[in-house]
Design an enzyme around this catalytic site. Structure first.
Site, PDB file in Angstrom:
ATOM      1  N   ASN A 206       0.843  -1.196   0.000  1.00 21.82           N
ATOM      2  CA  ASN A 206       0.000   0.000   0.000  1.00 21.82           C
ATOM      3  C   ASN A 206       0.877   1.243   0.000  1.00 21.82           C
ATOM      4  O   ASN A 206       2.105   1.142  -0.047  1.00 21.82           O
ATOM      5  CB  ASN A 206      -0.950  -0.022   1.211  1.00 21.82           C
ATOM      6  CG  ASN A 206      -0.181  -0.087   2.512  1.00 21.82           C
ATOM      7  OD1 ASN A 206       0.573   0.828   2.845  1.00 21.82           O
ATOM      8  ND2 ASN A 206      -0.327  -1.192   3.243  1.00 21.82           N
ATOM      9  N   ASP A 277      -4.182  -6.585   5.309  1.00 19.35           N
ATOM     10  CA  ASP A 277      -5.168  -7.469   5.956  1.00 19.35           C
ATOM     11  C   ASP A 277      -5.120  -8.872   5.360  1.00 19.35           C
ATOM     12  O   ASP A 277      -5.501  -9.837   6.004  1.00 19.35           O
ATOM     13  CB  ASP A 277      -6.574  -6.889   5.791  1.00 19.35           C
ATOM     14  CG  ASP A 277      -6.765  -5.647   6.656  1.00 19.35           C
ATOM     15  OD1 ASP A 277      -6.253  -5.650   7.796  1.00 19.35           O
ATOM     16  OD2 ASP A 277      -7.391  -4.678   6.189  1.00 19.35           O
ATOM     17  N   LYS A 287       9.288 -16.804 -10.649  1.00 17.69           N
ATOM     18  CA  LYS A 287       8.492 -15.697 -11.205  1.00 17.69           C
ATOM     19  C   LYS A 287       7.260 -16.249 -11.922  1.00 17.69           C
ATOM     20  O   LYS A 287       7.392 -17.171 -12.754  1.00 17.69           O
ATOM     21  CB  LYS A 287       9.367 -14.891 -12.171  1.00 17.69           C
ATOM     22  CG  LYS A 287       8.686 -13.647 -12.675  1.00 17.69           C
ATOM     23  CD  LYS A 287       9.583 -12.880 -13.625  1.00 17.69           C
ATOM     24  CE  LYS A 287       8.773 -11.791 -14.301  1.00 17.69           C
ATOM     25  NZ  LYS A 287       9.306 -11.409 -15.585  1.00 17.69           N
ATOM     26  N   PRO A 303      -2.956 -12.103  10.437  1.00 18.65           N
ATOM     27  CA  PRO A 303      -3.374 -11.841  11.818  1.00 18.65           C
ATOM     28  C   PRO A 303      -3.505 -10.335  12.037  1.00 18.65           C
ATOM     29  O   PRO A 303      -2.785  -9.556  11.408  1.00 18.65           O
ATOM     30  CB  PRO A 303      -2.238 -12.419  12.658  1.00 18.65           C
ATOM     31  CG  PRO A 303      -1.081 -12.555  11.746  1.00 18.65           C
ATOM     32  CD  PRO A 303      -1.612 -12.687  10.354  1.00 18.65           C
ATOM     33  N   ASP A 304      -4.416  -9.928  12.917  1.00 16.98           N
ATOM     34  CA  ASP A 304      -4.542  -8.513  13.258  1.00 16.98           C
ATOM     35  C   ASP A 304      -3.666  -8.251  14.480  1.00 16.98           C
ATOM     36  O   ASP A 304      -3.985  -8.670  15.593  1.00 16.98           O
ATOM     37  CB  ASP A 304      -6.001  -8.144  13.532  1.00 16.98           C
ATOM     38  CG  ASP A 304      -6.163  -6.643  13.624  1.00 16.98           C
ATOM     39  OD1 ASP A 304      -5.489  -6.018  14.478  1.00 16.98           O
ATOM     40  OD2 ASP A 304      -6.929  -6.073  12.827  1.00 16.98           O
ATOM     41  N   ILE A 305      -2.551  -7.586  14.246  1.00 17.34           N
ATOM     42  CA  ILE A 305      -1.540  -7.410  15.304  1.00 17.34           C
ATOM     43  C   ILE A 305      -2.107  -6.595  16.461  1.00 17.34           C
ATOM     44  O   ILE A 305      -1.968  -6.960  17.638  1.00 17.34           O
ATOM     45  CB  ILE A 305      -0.283  -6.716  14.733  1.00 17.34           C
ATOM     46  CG1 ILE A 305       0.255  -7.488  13.519  1.00 17.34           C
ATOM     47  CG2 ILE A 305       0.797  -6.565  15.795  1.00 17.34           C
ATOM     48  CD1 ILE A 305       1.315  -6.756  12.711  1.00 17.34           C
ATOM     49  N   PHE A 323      -4.707   3.160  14.929  1.00 20.39           N
ATOM     50  CA  PHE A 323      -5.070   4.110  13.890  1.00 20.39           C
ATOM     51  C   PHE A 323      -6.227   3.522  13.094  1.00 20.39           C
ATOM     52  O   PHE A 323      -6.427   2.305  13.095  1.00 20.39           O
ATOM     53  CB  PHE A 323      -3.881   4.373  12.945  1.00 20.39           C
ATOM     54  CG  PHE A 323      -2.988   5.477  13.423  1.00 20.39           C
ATOM     55  CD1 PHE A 323      -2.186   5.293  14.529  1.00 20.39           C
ATOM     56  CD2 PHE A 323      -2.957   6.702  12.771  1.00 20.39           C
ATOM     57  CE1 PHE A 323      -1.364   6.308  14.988  1.00 20.39           C
ATOM     58  CE2 PHE A 323      -2.140   7.729  13.213  1.00 20.39           C
ATOM     59  CZ  PHE A 323      -1.343   7.543  14.325  1.00 20.39           C
ATOM     60  N   LYS A 337     -13.955   0.770  14.939  1.00 22.21           N
ATOM     61  CA  LYS A 337     -12.647   0.099  15.046  1.00 22.21           C
ATOM     62  C   LYS A 337     -12.134   0.147  16.478  1.00 22.21           C
ATOM     63  O   LYS A 337     -11.550  -0.815  16.982  1.00 22.21           O
ATOM     64  CB  LYS A 337     -11.618   0.761  14.114  1.00 22.21           C
ATOM     65  CG  LYS A 337     -11.485  -0.014  12.830  1.00 22.21           C
ATOM     66  CD  LYS A 337     -10.436   0.465  11.881  1.00 22.21           C
ATOM     67  CE  LYS A 337     -10.727  -0.202  10.542  1.00 22.21           C
ATOM     68  NZ  LYS A 337     -10.117   0.403   9.410  1.00 22.21           N
ATOM     69  N   LYS A 341     -11.477  -3.423  18.097  1.00 19.95           N
ATOM     70  CA  LYS A 341     -10.086  -3.835  18.362  1.00 19.95           C
ATOM     71  C   LYS A 341      -9.730  -3.703  19.836  1.00 19.95           C
ATOM     72  O   LYS A 341      -8.651  -4.133  20.251  1.00 19.95           O
ATOM     73  CB  LYS A 341      -9.113  -3.014  17.502  1.00 19.95           C
ATOM     74  CG  LYS A 341      -9.393  -3.174  16.003  1.00 19.95           C
ATOM     75  CD  LYS A 341      -8.184  -2.924  15.137  1.00 19.95           C
ATOM     76  CE  LYS A 341      -8.522  -3.124  13.676  1.00 19.95           C
ATOM     77  NZ  LYS A 341      -7.426  -3.611  12.861  1.00 19.95           N
TER      78      LYS A 341
HETATM   79  O1  PMT Z   1       2.903   6.153   6.488  1.00 20.48           O
HETATM   80  P1  PMT Z   1       2.308   7.459   5.995  1.00 20.48           P
HETATM   81  O2  PMT Z   1       2.479   7.632   4.508  1.00 20.48           O
HETATM   82  O3  PMT Z   1       2.802   8.641   6.787  1.00 20.48           O
HETATM   83  O4  PMT Z   1       0.723   7.392   6.227  1.00 20.48           O
HETATM   84  C1  PMT Z   1       0.217   7.369   7.534  1.00 20.48           C
HETATM   85  C2  PMT Z   1      -0.951   6.357   7.646  1.00 20.48           C
HETATM   86  C3  PMT Z   1      -2.123   6.848   6.824  1.00 20.48           C
HETATM   87  C4  PMT Z   1      -0.513   4.969   7.165  1.00 20.48           C
HETATM   88  C5  PMT Z   1      -1.312   6.283   9.182  1.00 20.48           C
HETATM   89  O5  PMT Z   1      -1.703   7.528   9.628  1.00 20.48           O
HETATM   90  C6  PMT Z   1      -2.427   5.256   9.426  1.00 20.48           C
HETATM   91  O6  PMT Z   1      -3.602   5.529   9.282  1.00 20.48           O
HETATM   92  N1  PMT Z   1      -2.036   4.023   9.813  1.00 20.48           N
HETATM   93  C7  PMT Z   1      -2.938   2.878   9.935  1.00 20.48           C
HETATM   94  C8  PMT Z   1      -3.256   2.339   8.568  1.00 20.48           C
HETATM   95  C9  PMT Z   1      -4.181   1.130   8.594  1.00 20.48           C
HETATM   96  O7  PMT Z   1      -3.779   0.080   8.214  1.00 20.48           O
HETATM   97  O8  PMT Z   1      -5.351   1.336   9.126  1.00 20.48           O
HETATM   98  P2  PMT Z   1      -6.538   0.207   9.267  1.00 20.48           P
HETATM   99  O9  PMT Z   1      -7.756   1.019   9.499  1.00 20.48           O
HETATM  100  O10 PMT Z   1      -6.514  -0.722   8.120  1.00 20.48           O
HETATM  101  O11 PMT Z   1      -6.070  -0.582  10.541  1.00 20.48           O
HETATM  102  C10 PMT Z   1      -6.552  -0.260  11.860  1.00 20.48           C
HETATM  103  C11 PMT Z   1      -5.458  -0.471  12.891  1.00 20.48           C
HETATM  104  O12 PMT Z   1      -5.157  -1.872  13.007  1.00 20.48           O
HETATM  105  C12 PMT Z   1      -4.139   0.206  12.614  1.00 20.48           C
HETATM  106  O13 PMT Z   1      -3.648   0.681  13.861  1.00 20.48           O
HETATM  107  C13 PMT Z   1      -3.256  -0.895  12.054  1.00 20.48           C
HETATM  108  O14 PMT Z   1      -1.878  -0.676  12.356  1.00 20.48           O
HETATM  109  C14 PMT Z   1      -3.789  -2.109  12.800  1.00 20.48           C
HETATM  110  N2  PMT Z   1      -3.675  -3.377  12.051  1.00 20.48           N
HETATM  111  C15 PMT Z   1      -4.372  -3.557  10.892  1.00 20.48           C
HETATM  112  C16 PMT Z   1      -4.314  -4.772  10.238  1.00 20.48           C
HETATM  113  C17 PMT Z   1      -3.524  -5.795  10.775  1.00 20.48           C
HETATM  114  N3  PMT Z   1      -3.440  -6.971  10.173  1.00 20.48           N
HETATM  115  N4  PMT Z   1      -2.841  -5.606  11.907  1.00 20.48           N
HETATM  116  C18 PMT Z   1      -2.904  -4.399  12.548  1.00 20.48           C
HETATM  117  O15 PMT Z   1      -2.261  -4.221  13.592  1.00 20.48           O
END
Ligand code: PMT
Length: 403
Positions: A206, A277, A287, A303-305, A323, A337, A341
């Site tokens: 991403n 995800d 390849k 896994p969702d960390i 976030f 969220k 979470k």
């Molecule tokens: O890196 P930059 O270019 O500066 O951009 C910043 C950002 C937009 C990436 C940052 O501000 C941000 O929003 N980070 C979280 C991005 C994200 O994956 O969000 P989410 O809504 O998909 O996930 C929710 C939360 O679960 C996040 O805290 C994420 O770290 C966590 N997560 C998600 C999936 C996963 N498998 N494991 C996780 O821990």
């Protein structure tokens, strides 16, 4: 508060500078103990370091007297950080390969505290691909290198490889021992994207640049916390004073986070990484070849960390900041969220628009917690990170009044 530093001295001409380093470290308020390799003891006598530090000097791994006085495991547990100065090319190679055949390498392998190396060697040895690859391995494991500097070398050549002067080393170390409201707390931060391989040359990822997460790691460091940053692949340098662990995939990020928590549970966990995800169900070993047919990818859940960390039992569960990256309705989706979470504080941001979110230098956040919310308007990510850390401090101390 007095801090303990363990100074390791390797065998090189620069070892004479380490005696001055002991004095400067003490002046900075450190309690100093010294360990030396056998080669170092041929350049400067252990008695010099014993007299300066006021403690016996560890020189031997297999010496019954030394082990009974302070064995290498106890010695590894004593310091708040380890500084190896000078660090030779040979020593860097040994710890890059996990060897533990003398007191310095065994202590480094057993230690759970930040390790810094001040390399000192001939320019050709420093630039040799073997040393450079060892340097990369060490840095990827969070070991920080202070220097080397440029200048005249003991071998008569001039170039890169000189050990930094003791006062330059002290300046670099000062960055790592700042005071602030979070002094004594440790923080684990995730940042950047993850890459999920399809084959050896392609991956799903991403747009995360790591800017927001790296700025947060720096802001937490400035607030006095000792910070470990687990980062996906980004083009940013390691923030000063922060232990950096580089990973590539979501599974590696999860493993690095859980390993760090099981070693030493941090007080704070800030999940800023944009973790994939899903990952391809099978990564091809060669390849993937183009054919005339369309291709369907089968993906499996990662896994969702954050959820996993937030569900840890009391005692190992840190204060959790998550976030939410959303393209619409950030307050409602962020609140969902936060609940789903189980995090203590959630920072929601709008992504995919012309400003803020991924890649941009600016961002804005909506902060949500159990009984409140706040807005942090659009501003540079570094300023935003400092403002978010002030909020984190407030919420953290409200939830942990005895910390
Ligand atoms: O890196 P930059 O270019 O500066 O951009 C910043 C950002 C937009 C990436 C940052 O501000 C941000 O929003 N980070 C979280 C991005 C994200 O994956 O969000 P989410 O809504 O998909 O996930 C929710 C939360 O679960 C996040 O805290 C994420 O770290 C966590 N997560 C998600 C999936 C996963 N498998 N494991 C996780 O821990």
């Amino acid at each position: 508060m007095k801090k303990n530093i363990l100074l390791g001295v390797c065998g090189g001409v620069a070892a004479y500078k380490s005696a001055e380093l002991v004095r400067l470290l003490q002046r900075e308020g450190f309690e100093v103990r010294v360990m030396m390799t056998a080669a170092a003891a041929r350049f400067v006598g252990p008695l010099t370091f014993q007299a300066l530090s006021g403690h016996p000097v560890a020189t031997n791994l297999l010496d019954a007297d030394q082990e009974s006085a302070m064995g290498h495991i106890r010695l590894a547990r004593w310091p708040d950080q380890i500084l190896i100065a000078p660090a030779t090319a040979h020593f860097m190679a040994r710890i890059a390969h996990g060897l533990a055949d003398d007191i310095l390498s065994a202590v480094c392998l057993a230690a759970r505290v930040p390790i810094r190396l001040a390399p000192a060697m001939n320019t050709a040895m420093w630039l040799n691909p073997a040393t450079q690859s060892n340097r990369q391995v060490l840095e990827s494991r969070g070991i920080r290198l202070l220097g080397p500097g440029q200048g005249e070398l003991a071998c008569g050549e001039s170039g890169e490889g000189r050990m930094l002067d003791p006062d330059e080393i002290i300046d670099r170390l000062r960055e790592t021992f700042q005071t602030g409201p979070l002094q004594g707390q440790s923080a684990l931060v995730t940042a950047g994207p993850t890459r999920e391989p399809l084959d050896p040359v392609r991956f799903i990822s991403n747009r995360s640049s790591g800017k927001m997460g790296y700025a947060l790691a720096e802001a937490l460091r400035s607030a006095g916390a000792s910070v470990t940053l687990v980062s996906g692949p980004v083009a940013l340098p390691a923030p000063p004073g922060v232990e950096l662990i580089r990973v590539e995939t979501a599974l590696q990020m999860r493993d690095a986070v859980m390993a760090r928590i099981s070693q030493a549970p941090p007080g704070l966990f800030v999940a800023c990484a944009a973790v994939a995800d899903y990952r391809p169900e099978h990564a091809a070993s060669g390849k993937i070849k183009k054919t005339d047919a369309n291709m369907t990818l089968s993906l499996t859940r990662n896994p969702d960390i954050l959820t996993e960390v937030a569900a840890l039992p009391p005692g190992s569960r840190p204060f959790c900041v998550g976030f939410a990256a959303e393209t619409e309705d950030i307050r409602r989706l962020g609140e969902e969220k936060r609940r789903c979470k189980g995090v203590d504080l959630l920072a929601a941001n709008l992504v995919g628009g012309p400003q803020g979110g991924f890649e941009d230098n600016n961002n804005a956040l909506t902060l949500l917690w159990a009984d409140g919310q706040a807005e942090l308007p659009m501003m540079p990510k570094r300023e935003l990170a400092a403002a978010l850390v002030s909020f984190i401090e407030e919420r953290f101390f409200a939830c942990n009044p005895s910390s």
